[in-house]
Scaffold this active site. Structure first.
Site, PDB file in Angstrom:
ATOM      1  N   LYS A   1      44.555  61.232  62.935  1.00 14.82           N
ATOM      2  CA  LYS A   1      45.888  60.423  62.887  1.00 14.82           C
ATOM      3  C   LYS A   1      46.670  61.494  63.863  1.00 14.82           C
ATOM      4  CE  LYS A   1      49.718  61.297  61.002  1.00 14.82           C
ATOM      5  NZ  LYS A   1      50.628  60.836  62.073  1.00 14.82           N
TER       6      LYS A   1
ATOM      7  N   GLU B   1      62.719  78.417  64.145  1.00 17.74           N
ATOM      8  CA  GLU B   1      61.927  77.741  65.251  1.00 17.74           C
ATOM      9  C   GLU B   1      63.058  76.622  65.760  1.00 17.74           C
ATOM     10  OE1 GLU B   1      58.569  75.214  64.629  1.00 17.74           O
ATOM     11  OE2 GLU B   1      57.650  76.316  66.380  1.00 17.74           O
TER      12      GLU B   1
HETATM   13  P1  NAD Z   1      55.237  67.602  62.206  1.00 13.97           P
HETATM   14  O1  NAD Z   1      54.685  69.036  61.336  1.00 13.97           O
HETATM   15  O2  NAD Z   1      56.469  67.037  61.840  1.00 13.97           O
HETATM   16  O3  NAD Z   1      54.026  66.610  62.476  1.00 13.97           O
HETATM   17  C1  NAD Z   1      52.831  66.946  62.689  1.00 13.97           C
HETATM   18  C2  NAD Z   1      51.842  65.836  62.331  1.00 13.97           C
HETATM   19  O4  NAD Z   1      51.624  65.859  60.666  1.00 13.97           O
HETATM   20  C3  NAD Z   1      52.115  64.323  62.702  1.00 13.97           C
HETATM   21  O5  NAD Z   1      51.044  63.611  63.140  1.00 13.97           O
HETATM   22  C4  NAD Z   1      52.799  63.846  61.622  1.00 13.97           C
HETATM   23  O6  NAD Z   1      52.961  62.467  61.601  1.00 13.97           O
HETATM   24  C5  NAD Z   1      52.051  64.424  60.220  1.00 13.97           C
HETATM   25  N1  NAD Z   1      52.736  64.616  59.194  1.00 13.97           N
HETATM   26  C6  NAD Z   1      53.978  64.663  58.813  1.00 13.97           C
HETATM   27  N2  NAD Z   1      54.463  64.764  57.701  1.00 13.97           N
HETATM   28  C7  NAD Z   1      53.199  64.924  57.108  1.00 13.97           C
HETATM   29  C8  NAD Z   1      52.806  65.109  55.675  1.00 13.97           C
HETATM   30  N3  NAD Z   1      53.558  65.113  54.633  1.00 13.97           N
HETATM   31  N4  NAD Z   1      51.538  64.875  55.223  1.00 13.97           N
HETATM   32  C9  NAD Z   1      50.645  64.933  56.312  1.00 13.97           C
HETATM   33  N5  NAD Z   1      50.850  64.869  57.490  1.00 13.97           N
HETATM   34  C10 NAD Z   1      52.356  64.683  57.919  1.00 13.97           C
HETATM   35  O7  NAD Z   1      55.507  68.551  63.639  1.00 13.97           O
HETATM   36  P2  NAD Z   1      55.689  67.837  65.211  1.00 13.97           P
HETATM   37  O8  NAD Z   1      57.355  67.659  65.058  1.00 13.97           O
HETATM   38  O9  NAD Z   1      54.724  66.841  65.436  1.00 13.97           O
HETATM   39  O10 NAD Z   1      55.343  69.026  65.756  1.00 13.97           O
HETATM   40  C11 NAD Z   1      56.096  70.298  66.305  1.00 13.97           C
HETATM   41  C12 NAD Z   1      55.438  71.299  65.153  1.00 13.97           C
HETATM   42  O11 NAD Z   1      54.082  71.747  65.567  1.00 13.97           O
HETATM   43  C13 NAD Z   1      56.395  72.552  65.607  1.00 13.97           C
HETATM   44  O12 NAD Z   1      56.658  73.363  64.467  1.00 13.97           O
HETATM   45  C14 NAD Z   1      55.232  73.384  66.502  1.00 13.97           C
HETATM   46  O13 NAD Z   1      55.372  74.983  66.346  1.00 13.97           O
HETATM   47  C15 NAD Z   1      53.961  73.202  65.914  1.00 13.97           C
HETATM   48  N6  NAD Z   1      53.045  73.245  66.756  1.00 13.97           N
HETATM   49  C16 NAD Z   1      51.919  74.433  66.512  1.00 13.97           C
HETATM   50  C17 NAD Z   1      50.789  74.507  67.263  1.00 13.97           C
HETATM   51  C18 NAD Z   1      49.947  75.673  67.031  1.00 13.97           C
HETATM   52  O14 NAD Z   1      48.839  75.486  67.491  1.00 13.97           O
HETATM   53  N7  NAD Z   1      50.299  76.512  66.196  1.00 13.97           N
HETATM   54  C19 NAD Z   1      50.932  73.740  68.311  1.00 13.97           C
HETATM   55  C20 NAD Z   1      51.545  72.811  68.595  1.00 13.97           C
HETATM   56  C21 NAD Z   1      52.743  72.518  67.833  1.00 13.97           C
END
Ligand code: NAD
Length: 497
Positions: A175, A385
């Protein structure tokens, strides 16, 4: 008419059982619809997991070098289609095409690395304590892997997870973030073209709370690999712990670049501009804090602010654009709120500070590149962040203080130190609490064959990239082969009575 995309489940491209869809639009021009995608439900997830479970029976038996051959073909196809995918990605999520090319290249590098791992996947042979007995530990696949990814690296991050998962003999339900489902679909098409069999890879589009949670909760999902925010990562960890399934979490960051008084300031300037404003500051490894020695603060900080003002915002497909938009309206609002909080808490607005306007910017989620000076370590803009084009600058007196400020957050992903003094460099390497430390280069720039991940609330101790990710996607099986023809009791028959 917008292009219609579908889920891929059990070897078929199909709509969601819900019949509902969602739209994906270009963040640099919200009039442009990239496509419509299925708004899937738990029922679709159930179908995908069922298919992946069934496919595991045969995929796990394919020799790893053969699975490696498939990965090599994936790398070849990605290479041939690199420019087209990069341009699609820029339209889908906004970062400039120079960077989306890099995003695809990371996928290519990961594919060729996975291909070569097919001929390694090393185990161990260890002498037995008993005669005529052979001991070894081998890697075995685990089962169905749920892969949940964010939007900021729409190709690279899925490949970091999916390629090693498949190479090790697991099957996948994927997903992607709902801001980048088109690039994710392209990746699945490429895997199929390269020879991944039906059922081994499945993609289910939709929201996190509906599709993501259903994947994590499913009893037939054996492992979850998640990259995203720390708050969602914690929820996933809680749910998964109920069934003790294996979970890898790559989460948020609040990365700092330290600039010492002996640094090459021109080099440090290039580094901070790339680290803070590349991908519009929307990288987990983005430079969100600039920690500057007091002796060079008054010289260096105006250099940074002056250069940031010259960077051009715009459509990432245009040659003269340096920085693209925020991913969506909500993210731009969050960025603006943080800037206001920073100013209220006493930070000095050095440049930027509001939604951008001007030619070519009126229909995108653009935000001015923003630098906040005189930030102190207790301010929220120094600790939380932001995930946008905002840099918080903090003045320090010594290297020890710089490292202490650098470590003073709940995160621990990336870090960088600019210094010409080798003793400073090694002290920083030893004392900074982060998964990654760069010396004389910015906080961004991970290479596909090196471990990637962070400490503290950036993750749960696993590493992606390189050889380390193969530990996550395999289980160790310990094997004893006794060829003595008699019962030999360990710890008893080989010890004097
Ligand atoms: P997000 O946590 O909102 O979403 C990430 C993914 O999780 C998406 O596919 C989303 O649809 C899904 N998701 C959302 N809520 C969920 C739930 N309750 N249960 C299961 N899945 C769920 O993050 P984002 O806005 O897409 O990305 C930004 C964040 O990702 C930032 O905090 C960034 O630092 C982090 N990030 C971390 C890395 C790393 O390798 N450490 C790399 C890239 C991004």
């Amino acid at each position: 008419m917008a292009k219609k995309f579908q889920n891929y489940i059990d070897g078929r491209w199909i709509d969601s059982k819900s019949g509902r869809t969602f739209e994906n639009r270009n963040p640099a021009n919200w009039d442009e619809v990239i496509g419509t995608f299925p708004l899937s439900t738990k029922e679709d997830v159930n179908e995908a997991v069922k298919a992946a479970k069934k496919a595991f029976d045969s995929w796990r038996l394919v020799p790893a070098p053969k699975r490696g051959d498939v990965m090599r073909k994936v790398g070849d196809i990605l290479t041939a289609r690199k420019e087209e995918i990069a341009r699609q990605m820029t339209r889908e999520m906004g970062k400039v095409v120079l960077e989306t090319r890099g995003d695809v290249q990371e996928g290519i590098d990961t594919a060729y690395y996975a291909s070569s791992e097919g001929r390694r996947l090393f185990g161990h042979t260890v002498p037995s304590e008993l005669p005529n007995k052979f001991n070894m530990a081998i890697r075995v696949p685990i089962g169905v892997a749920a892969i949940i990814t964010p939007w900021n690296f729409p190709m690279a991050i899925p490949t970091w997870k999916i390629f090693p998962a498949l190479l090790c003999g697991n099957t996948v339900v994927f997903k992607a973030a709902s801001d980048t489902p088109a690039t994710a679909t392209t990746l699945v098409e490429i895997l199929l073209e390269a020879g991944v069999p039906p059922g081994v890879i499945n993609i289910v589009h939709g929201g996190g709370t509906e599709v993501g949670i259903a994947m994590v909760e499913h009893p037939d999902v054996d492992l979850v690999s998640f990259t995203g925010s720390t708050s969602v990562g914690k929820k996933i960890s809680e749910i998964a712990s109920k069934s003790l399934k294996r979970v890898s979490l790559e989460l948020g960051g609040k990365n700092a670049q330290i600039v010492m008084d002996d640094a090459n300031l021109d080099l440090a300037l290039e580094g901070v501009l790339w680290g803070a404003f590349g991908t519009t500051g929307q990288r987990c490894t983005a430079t969100s804090r600039l920690i500057v020695h007091e002796k060079v603060y008054d010289k260096f900080v105006p250099m940074v602010a002056g250069s940031a003002k010259k960077l051009r915002l715009g459509d990432g497909l245009k040659d003269n654009t340096d920085v693209g938009p925020c991913i969506n309206e909500k993210q731009r609002e969050t960025v603006d709120e943080y800037v206001k909080i920073g100013v209220r808490e006493g930070a000095k607005l050095l440049t930027g500070g509001k939604a951008a306007s001007g030619d070519g910017l009126s229909k995108g989620w653009f935000y001015e590149l923003t630098i906040l000076g005189d930030v102190t370590r207790t301010m929220r803009v120094a600790r939380e962040e932001i995930f946008g084009p905002v840099l918080s600058v903090i003045k320090v007196k010594t290297l020890e203080e710089a490292i202490d400020v650098c470590n003073d957050t709940m995160y621990g992903l990336s870090s960088s130190v600019y210094t010409q003094n080798i003793n400073n460099a090694y002290q920083a390497i030893r004392d900074i609490k982060a998964g990654i430390t760069y010396i004389n280069s910015p906080t961004i720039g991970a290479e596909a064959h090196m471990p990637f991940g962070g400490v503290k609330e950036t993750g749960n101790g696993h590493r992606e990239g390189g050889w380390t990710v193969y530990d996550f996607f395999t289980e160790w099986k310990t094997v004893y082969v006794d060829y003595s023809g008699k019962l030999q009791r360990a710890q008893i028959d080989n010890v004097e009575k």
